[in-house]
Enzyme design. Structure first.
Site, PDB file in Angstrom:
ATOM      1  N   ASP A   9       1.128  -1.261   0.315  1.00 53.99           N
ATOM      2  CA  ASP A   9       0.014   0.119   0.669  1.00 53.99           C
ATOM      3  C   ASP A   9       0.817   0.805   0.234  1.00 53.99           C
ATOM      4  O   ASP A   9       1.603   1.257   0.778  1.00 53.99           O
ATOM      5  CB  ASP A   9      -0.562  -0.110   1.124  1.00 53.99           C
ATOM      6  CG  ASP A   9      -1.271   0.996   2.055  1.00 53.99           C
ATOM      7  OD1 ASP A   9      -1.604   2.050   0.269  1.00 53.99           O
ATOM      8  OD2 ASP A   9      -1.861   1.723   2.523  1.00 53.99           O
ATOM      9  N   GLY A  11       1.482   5.105   0.071  1.00 51.52           N
ATOM     10  CA  GLY A  11       1.165   6.620   0.108  1.00 51.52           C
ATOM     11  C   GLY A  11       2.810   7.586  -0.296  1.00 51.52           C
ATOM     12  O   GLY A  11       2.865   7.232  -1.253  1.00 51.52           O
ATOM     13  N   ASN A  12       2.250   8.421  -0.169  1.00 53.91           N
ATOM     14  CA  ASN A  12       2.596   9.775  -0.163  1.00 53.91           C
ATOM     15  C   ASN A  12       3.989   9.452  -0.356  1.00 53.91           C
ATOM     16  O   ASN A  12       5.156  10.214  -1.137  1.00 53.91           O
ATOM     17  CB  ASN A  12       2.509  11.152   0.124  1.00 53.91           C
ATOM     18  CG  ASN A  12       0.725  11.425  -0.599  1.00 53.91           C
ATOM     19  OD1 ASN A  12       0.289  11.242  -2.188  1.00 53.91           O
ATOM     20  ND2 ASN A  12      -0.351  11.642   0.071  1.00 53.91           N
ATOM     21  N   LYS A  16       3.371   0.744   2.669  1.00 56.02           N
ATOM     22  CA  LYS A  16       2.646   0.262   4.103  1.00 56.02           C
ATOM     23  C   LYS A  16       2.629  -1.311   3.246  1.00 56.02           C
ATOM     24  O   LYS A  16       2.573  -1.516   2.556  1.00 56.02           O
ATOM     25  CB  LYS A  16       1.592  -0.190   4.693  1.00 56.02           C
ATOM     26  CG  LYS A  16       1.704   1.484   5.424  1.00 56.02           C
ATOM     27  CD  LYS A  16       0.075   1.437   5.444  1.00 56.02           C
ATOM     28  CE  LYS A  16      -0.145   3.544   6.103  1.00 56.02           C
ATOM     29  NZ  LYS A  16      -0.986   3.805   6.912  1.00 56.02           N
ATOM     30  N   GLY A  96      -9.629   5.972  -6.332  1.00 58.57           N
ATOM     31  CA  GLY A  96      -8.234   5.664  -5.444  1.00 58.57           C
ATOM     32  C   GLY A  96      -8.460   4.141  -5.531  1.00 58.57           C
ATOM     33  O   GLY A  96      -9.515   4.068  -4.802  1.00 58.57           O
ATOM     34  N   ASP A  98      -6.473   2.314  -3.410  1.00 57.55           N
ATOM     35  CA  ASP A  98      -6.800   2.121  -2.371  1.00 57.55           C
ATOM     36  C   ASP A  98      -8.318   2.756  -1.415  1.00 57.55           C
ATOM     37  O   ASP A  98      -8.155   1.789   0.074  1.00 57.55           O
ATOM     38  CB  ASP A  98      -5.901   3.665  -0.939  1.00 57.55           C
ATOM     39  CG  ASP A  98      -6.104   4.731  -1.241  1.00 57.55           C
ATOM     40  OD1 ASP A  98      -6.492   5.244  -2.461  1.00 57.55           O
ATOM     41  OD2 ASP A  98      -6.234   5.881  -0.532  1.00 57.55           O
ATOM     42  N   ARG A  99      -9.262   3.090  -1.499  1.00 56.94           N
ATOM     43  CA  ARG A  99     -10.408   3.143  -1.540  1.00 56.94           C
ATOM     44  C   ARG A  99     -10.602   2.034  -1.328  1.00 56.94           C
ATOM     45  O   ARG A  99     -12.109   1.465  -0.610  1.00 56.94           O
ATOM     46  CB  ARG A  99     -10.732   4.710  -1.721  1.00 56.94           C
ATOM     47  CG  ARG A  99     -11.054   5.602  -1.594  1.00 56.94           C
ATOM     48  CD  ARG A  99     -11.694   6.923  -2.147  1.00 56.94           C
ATOM     49  NE  ARG A  99     -12.932   7.520  -2.793  1.00 56.94           N
ATOM     50  CZ  ARG A  99     -13.683   7.726  -3.057  1.00 56.94           C
ATOM     51  NH1 ARG A  99     -12.773   8.222  -4.018  1.00 56.94           N
ATOM     52  NH2 ARG A  99     -14.990   7.699  -2.879  1.00 56.94           N
ATOM     53  N   ASP A 119     -11.152   6.506   5.946  1.00 56.20           N
ATOM     54  CA  ASP A 119      -9.894   6.153   6.042  1.00 56.20           C
ATOM     55  C   ASP A 119      -9.995   7.612   6.425  1.00 56.20           C
ATOM     56  O   ASP A 119      -9.807   8.185   5.326  1.00 56.20           O
ATOM     57  CB  ASP A 119      -9.268   5.884   5.014  1.00 56.20           C
ATOM     58  CG  ASP A 119      -7.861   5.206   5.010  1.00 56.20           C
ATOM     59  OD1 ASP A 119      -7.216   5.976   5.297  1.00 56.20           O
ATOM     60  OD2 ASP A 119      -7.176   4.507   3.984  1.00 56.20           O
ATOM     61  N   THR A 122      -4.465  11.490   5.682  1.00 55.95           N
ATOM     62  CA  THR A 122      -3.780  13.008   4.547  1.00 55.95           C
ATOM     63  C   THR A 122      -5.401  13.356   4.576  1.00 55.95           C
ATOM     64  O   THR A 122      -6.476  14.140   4.662  1.00 55.95           O
ATOM     65  CB  THR A 122      -3.252  13.152   3.824  1.00 55.95           C
ATOM     66  OG1 THR A 122      -2.031  12.695   4.069  1.00 55.95           O
ATOM     67  CG2 THR A 122      -3.134  14.544   2.844  1.00 55.95           C
TER      68      THR A 122
END
Length: 245
Positions: A9, A11-12, A16, A96, A98-99, A119, A122
């Site tokens: 996963d 991120g910016n 993870k 997204g 991740d969503r 979630d 940010t």
């Protein structure tokens, strides 16, 4: 099957990484976004059969190729990847990933229930999954840190504040100092959004929350919820399992 699967996963600024066997998390680590050396060291004790990746930012193709060739065959989650939910989003290519993965993970936790999937990072995302397993869409709002940053940068006299540590216990519902007012507004604003969207979703809805601020917010809500720090990874693992069938 009892194969070990790697979930990534991104991120910016960090990834993870999780190692899963069936539905169980064997190991987890947060590491720099493109640190393939560290990722290889993390996975080295295991025989990894497959890997799946999702990202909130532009994909580093060199990193993906290094995972695919040096660790395990890699799936990059996209709108065309088969998933165990129907997707009613009008623009699936802009959703997204991740969503979507978080929604799949929540559906694995509470199958057959309508879901509110939040979630809280940010950005704060609030997504709705129907009881029959359809991703219906959701809303996006600033997260707690972004709210505090916006107050400081967009006004002349409000100070820059950090996100408060958990547990956050407001002394007053309405702040009696500027600092208290800002923290209450940022944190309790997210709490209020959760309560509002849960009310819209119906009393049978199960709320599942994840993200960096999940454990800050969860104690402040007055309805049942499940907090899962690894919800996106859980969903990625479910998607990987689904595509092995």
């Amino acid at each position: 099957m009892n194969s070990v699967r790697l979930t990534i996963d991104a991120g910016n600024s960090a990834i993870k990484a999780g190692l899963w066997q069936q539905g169980s998390l064997l190991a987890f680590e947060v590491m720099p976004a493109t640190d393939i050396v560290r990722l290889k060291a993390f996975t080295a004790p295991y025989s990894v059969a497959s890997a799946i990746f999702c990202s909130v930012r532009a994909v580093n193709t060199d990193f993906l190729e290094a995972v695919n060739s040096g660790i395990a065959p890699l799936t990059v989650l996209s709108a065309s990847t088969p998933v165990p939910l129907a997707n009613a989003y009008a623009t699936p290519a802009t959703l997204g990933m991740d969503r979507l993965a978080a929604a799949v993970g929540a559906a694995a936790i509470a199958p057959g229930r309508p879901l509110l999937v939040a979630d809280l990072g940010t950005a704060a995302t609030y997504d709705h999954v129907s009881a029959d397993g359809t991703f219906l869409g959701g809303n996006i709002a600033p997260g707690i840190r972004m709210r505090l940053d916006a107050l400081a940068s967009g006004t002349a006299q409000l100070p820059q504040l950090d996100t408060p540590p958990a547990p956050f216990r407001p002394a007053n519902m309405f702040g009696s100092s500027t600092r208290e007012a800002m923290l209450n507004g940022a944190v309790l604003g997210v709490v209020a959004e959760l309560a509002y969207y849960r009310a819209l979703s119906g009393p049978e809805t199960m709320t599942v929350i994840t993200g960096g601020d999940a454990r800050l917010v969860a104690p402040l809500i007055d309805f049942p919820c499940v907090t899962d720090d690894h919800l996106v990874g859980r969903g990625l693992n479910c998607i990987s399992l689904y595509n092995e069938k």
